[in-house]
Design a protein around this motif. Structure first.
Motif, PDB file in Angstrom:
ATOM      1  N   UNK A 129       0.869  -1.182   0.000  1.00  0.00           N
ATOM      2  CA  UNK A 129       0.000   0.000   0.000  1.00  0.00           C
ATOM      3  C   UNK A 129       0.894   1.216   0.000  1.00  0.00           C
ATOM      4  N   UNK A 130       0.383   2.312  -0.524  1.00  0.00           N
ATOM      5  CA  UNK A 130       1.176   3.538  -0.596  1.00  0.00           C
ATOM      6  C   UNK A 130       0.785   4.560   0.455  1.00  0.00           C
ATOM      7  N   UNK A 131      -0.174   4.215   1.299  1.00  0.00           N
ATOM      8  CA  UNK A 131      -0.572   5.133   2.360  1.00  0.00           C
ATOM      9  C   UNK A 131      -0.880   4.333   3.610  1.00  0.00           C
ATOM     10  N   UNK A 132      -0.883   5.040   4.736  1.00  0.00           N
ATOM     11  CA  UNK A 132      -1.172   4.408   6.018  1.00  0.00           C
ATOM     12  C   UNK A 132      -1.977   5.369   6.869  1.00  0.00           C
ATOM     13  N   UNK A 133      -2.838   4.816   7.686  1.00  0.00           N
ATOM     14  CA  UNK A 133      -3.585   5.611   8.657  1.00  0.00           C
ATOM     15  C   UNK A 133      -2.664   5.949   9.825  1.00  0.00           C
ATOM     16  N   UNK A 134      -3.001   6.994  10.554  1.00  0.00           N
ATOM     17  CA  UNK A 134      -2.242   7.366  11.741  1.00  0.00           C
ATOM     18  C   UNK A 134      -2.158   6.174  12.694  1.00  0.00           C
ATOM     19  N   UNK A 135      -0.955   5.832  13.127  1.00  0.00           N
ATOM     20  CA  UNK A 135      -0.761   4.753  14.078  1.00  0.00           C
ATOM     21  C   UNK A 135      -0.600   3.373  13.472  1.00  0.00           C
ATOM     22  N   UNK A 136      -0.724   3.259  12.147  1.00  0.00           N
ATOM     23  CA  UNK A 136      -0.547   1.955  11.495  1.00  0.00           C
ATOM     24  C   UNK A 136       0.906   1.518  11.550  1.00  0.00           C
ATOM     25  N   UNK A 137       1.137   0.220  11.609  1.00  0.00           N
ATOM     26  CA  UNK A 137       2.483  -0.336  11.545  1.00  0.00           C
ATOM     27  C   UNK A 137       2.817  -0.549  10.079  1.00  0.00           C
ATOM     28  N   UNK A 138       3.826   0.176   9.620  1.00  0.00           N
ATOM     29  CA  UNK A 138       4.104   0.228   8.185  1.00  0.00           C
ATOM     30  C   UNK A 138       5.583   0.008   7.894  1.00  0.00           C
ATOM     31  N   UNK A 139       5.838  -0.505   6.698  1.00  0.00           N
ATOM     32  CA  UNK A 139       7.188  -0.534   6.151  1.00  0.00           C
ATOM     33  C   UNK A 139       7.338   0.772   5.381  1.00  0.00           C
ATOM     34  N   UNK A 140       8.367   1.536   5.739  1.00  0.00           N
ATOM     35  CA  UNK A 140       8.548   2.874   5.194  1.00  0.00           C
ATOM     36  C   UNK A 140       9.936   2.993   4.568  1.00  0.00           C
ATOM     37  N   UNK A 141       9.984   3.580   3.369  1.00  0.00           N
ATOM     38  CA  UNK A 141      11.269   3.885   2.739  1.00  0.00           C
ATOM     39  C   UNK A 141      11.599   5.339   3.034  1.00  0.00           C
ATOM     40  N   UNK A 142      12.846   5.574   3.436  1.00  0.00           N
ATOM     41  CA  UNK A 142      13.313   6.912   3.773  1.00  0.00           C
ATOM     42  C   UNK A 142      14.298   7.372   2.710  1.00  0.00           C
ATOM     43  N   UNK A 143      14.005   8.522   2.103  1.00  0.00           N
ATOM     44  CA  UNK A 143      14.880   9.138   1.096  1.00  0.00           C
ATOM     45  C   UNK A 143      15.264   8.175  -0.032  1.00  0.00           C
ATOM     46  N   UNK A 144      14.346   7.286  -0.407  1.00  0.00           N
ATOM     47  CA  UNK A 144      14.567   6.314  -1.493  1.00  0.00           C
ATOM     48  C   UNK A 144      15.814   5.463  -1.294  1.00  0.00           C
TER      49      UNK A 144
END
Length: 158
Positions: free
Chosen positions: A92-107
Protein backbone atom coordinates in the motif's frame (compact mmCIF):
# COMPACT_ATOMS: atom_id res chain seq x y z
CA UNK A 1 18.87 -30.25 5.39
CA UNK A 2 16.75 -29.16 8.34
CA UNK A 3 13.24 -27.95 7.91
CA UNK A 4 12.03 -24.96 9.87
CA UNK A 5 8.53 -25.12 11.26
CA UNK A 6 6.82 -21.76 11.22
CA UNK A 7 3.89 -20.56 13.33
CA UNK A 8 1.68 -18.03 11.53
CA UNK A 9 -0.22 -15.15 13.11
CA UNK A 10 -2.77 -13.03 11.26
CA UNK A 11 -3.67 -9.50 12.18
CA UNK A 12 -7.24 -9.08 13.39
CA UNK A 13 -8.96 -5.87 12.29
CA UNK A 14 -10.01 -3.04 14.59
CA UNK A 15 -7.68 -3.90 17.47
CA UNK A 16 -4.39 -2.34 18.57
CA UNK A 17 -1.63 -4.30 16.85
CA UNK A 18 -0.10 -5.49 20.14
CA UNK A 19 -3.36 -7.33 20.90
CA UNK A 20 -4.46 -8.23 17.39
CA UNK A 21 -2.54 -11.42 16.55
CA UNK A 22 -4.43 -14.68 16.09
CA UNK A 23 -2.56 -17.91 15.46
CA UNK A 24 -3.73 -19.65 12.31
CA UNK A 25 -3.27 -23.20 11.11
CA UNK A 26 -0.91 -23.78 8.26
CA UNK A 27 -1.87 -26.58 5.91
CA UNK A 28 1.10 -26.94 3.53
CA UNK A 29 -1.25 -28.26 0.85
CA UNK A 30 -3.18 -24.97 0.77
CA UNK A 31 -0.23 -22.62 1.08
CA UNK A 32 0.75 -19.95 -1.41
CA UNK A 33 4.28 -18.98 -2.34
CA UNK A 34 5.04 -15.26 -2.02
CA UNK A 35 8.26 -13.28 -2.45
CA UNK A 36 10.52 -12.93 0.59
CA UNK A 37 11.69 -9.60 -0.76
CA UNK A 38 14.56 -9.00 1.69
CA UNK A 39 15.01 -7.56 5.17
CA UNK A 40 13.52 -4.64 7.03
CA UNK A 41 15.01 -2.99 10.07
CA UNK A 42 13.10 -2.85 13.30
CA UNK A 43 15.65 -0.40 14.64
CA UNK A 44 17.77 2.10 12.76
CA UNK A 45 16.86 2.18 9.05
CA UNK A 46 18.93 -0.08 6.78
CA UNK A 47 19.77 0.08 3.11
CA UNK A 48 17.35 -1.62 0.79
CA UNK A 49 18.57 -5.07 -0.17
CA UNK A 50 16.34 -7.27 -2.24
CA UNK A 51 16.15 -11.04 -2.39
CA UNK A 52 14.86 -13.64 -4.82
CA UNK A 53 13.76 -15.96 -1.99
CA UNK A 54 10.18 -17.06 -1.39
CA UNK A 55 8.14 -18.29 1.56
CA UNK A 56 5.02 -20.46 1.70
CA UNK A 57 2.22 -18.95 3.76
CA UNK A 58 -1.40 -19.94 4.41
CA UNK A 59 -3.59 -18.85 1.50
CA UNK A 60 -5.93 -16.94 3.83
CA UNK A 61 -3.07 -14.49 4.58
CA UNK A 62 -2.81 -13.47 0.93
CA UNK A 63 -4.62 -10.49 -0.51
CA UNK A 64 -3.89 -8.93 -3.88
CA UNK A 65 -0.29 -7.69 -3.56
CA UNK A 66 1.36 -9.55 -0.70
CA UNK A 67 5.03 -10.06 0.04
CA UNK A 68 7.21 -10.86 3.05
CA UNK A 69 10.23 -9.28 4.76
CA UNK A 70 12.64 -10.64 7.38
CA UNK A 71 12.71 -8.47 10.53
CA UNK A 72 16.10 -7.36 11.87
CA UNK A 73 16.06 -5.68 15.28
CA UNK A 74 13.91 -5.14 18.36
CA UNK A 75 12.11 -1.83 17.87
CA UNK A 76 8.68 -3.46 17.44
CA UNK A 77 8.66 -5.88 20.37
CA UNK A 78 5.70 -4.18 22.09
CA UNK A 79 3.66 -5.03 18.96
CA UNK A 80 4.77 -8.68 19.27
CA UNK A 81 7.07 -8.44 16.25
CA UNK A 82 10.53 -9.77 17.10
CA UNK A 83 14.00 -10.01 15.58
CA UNK A 84 14.01 -12.92 13.13
CA UNK A 85 10.26 -12.86 12.44
CA UNK A 86 9.03 -12.74 8.87
CA UNK A 87 6.31 -10.13 8.42
CA UNK A 88 3.59 -10.51 5.81
CA UNK A 89 3.03 -7.17 4.07
CA UNK A 90 0.17 -5.90 1.94
CA UNK A 91 1.63 -3.41 -0.54
CA UNK A 92 0.00 0.00 0.00
CA UNK A 93 1.18 3.54 -0.60
CA UNK A 94 -0.57 5.13 2.36
CA UNK A 95 -1.17 4.41 6.02
CA UNK A 96 -3.59 5.61 8.66
CA UNK A 97 -2.24 7.37 11.74
CA UNK A 98 -0.76 4.75 14.08
CA UNK A 99 -0.55 1.96 11.50
CA UNK A 100 2.48 -0.34 11.54
CA UNK A 101 4.10 0.23 8.19
CA UNK A 102 7.19 -0.53 6.15
CA UNK A 103 8.55 2.87 5.19
CA UNK A 104 11.27 3.88 2.74
CA UNK A 105 13.31 6.91 3.77
CA UNK A 106 14.88 9.14 1.10
CA UNK A 107 14.57 6.31 -1.49
CA UNK A 108 17.50 4.56 0.22
CA UNK A 109 16.65 2.97 3.56
CA UNK A 110 13.72 0.96 4.90
CA UNK A 111 12.36 0.59 8.40
CA UNK A 112 9.38 -0.91 10.20
CA UNK A 113 7.63 1.53 12.54
CA UNK A 114 4.26 2.93 13.61
CA UNK A 115 3.58 5.96 11.41
CA UNK A 116 2.10 9.18 12.80
CA UNK A 117 1.33 12.25 10.74
CA UNK A 118 2.00 15.42 12.73
CA UNK A 119 1.90 19.18 12.08
CA UNK A 120 5.58 19.42 11.19
CA UNK A 121 5.95 16.14 9.31
CA UNK A 122 5.98 12.45 10.11
CA UNK A 123 6.95 10.56 13.26
CA UNK A 124 8.14 6.97 12.88
CA UNK A 125 7.55 5.53 16.33
CA UNK A 126 9.15 2.30 17.53
CA UNK A 127 7.09 -0.05 19.69
CA UNK A 128 9.91 -0.30 22.21
CA UNK A 129 10.14 2.32 24.95
CA UNK A 130 13.95 2.17 24.99
CA UNK A 131 14.22 3.46 21.40
CA UNK A 132 13.69 7.02 20.13
CA UNK A 133 11.24 8.09 17.44
CA UNK A 134 12.46 9.23 14.01
CA UNK A 135 11.13 12.61 12.82
CA UNK A 136 11.07 13.38 9.08
CA UNK A 137 9.39 15.61 6.53
CA UNK A 138 6.49 14.08 4.62
CA UNK A 139 8.52 14.29 1.40
CA UNK A 140 11.31 12.16 2.93
CA UNK A 141 9.22 9.01 3.27
CA UNK A 142 7.25 6.61 1.13
CA UNK A 143 4.94 3.96 2.59
CA UNK A 144 5.65 0.55 1.04
CA UNK A 145 3.06 -1.52 2.84
CA UNK A 146 1.25 -2.47 6.03
CA UNK A 147 1.87 -5.43 8.32
CA UNK A 148 -0.90 -8.02 7.97
CA UNK A 149 0.73 -11.09 9.50
CA UNK A 150 3.79 -12.65 11.08
CA UNK A 151 5.59 -15.94 10.57
CA UNK A 152 7.75 -17.03 13.49
CA UNK A 153 9.88 -20.10 14.11
CA UNK A 154 7.69 -22.49 16.08
CA UNK A 155 10.23 -22.87 18.90
CA UNK A 156 10.18 -19.06 19.40
CA UNK A 157 6.37 -18.78 19.27
CA UNK A 158 5.75 -20.67 22.50
Amino acid sequence: MTTVTLQFFQRLPNLPIAESWAAIDHDPDSSVEIPLAGSVSAGMPIEVCSSDATIHVPSRMIRRNTYALQVRGNSMIDCNIFDGDVIIIERQESAENGETAVVMINDQEVTLKKLYIEKNGVRLQPANTSMPAIYLRNSDIRVLGLVMGVARRAEMAA
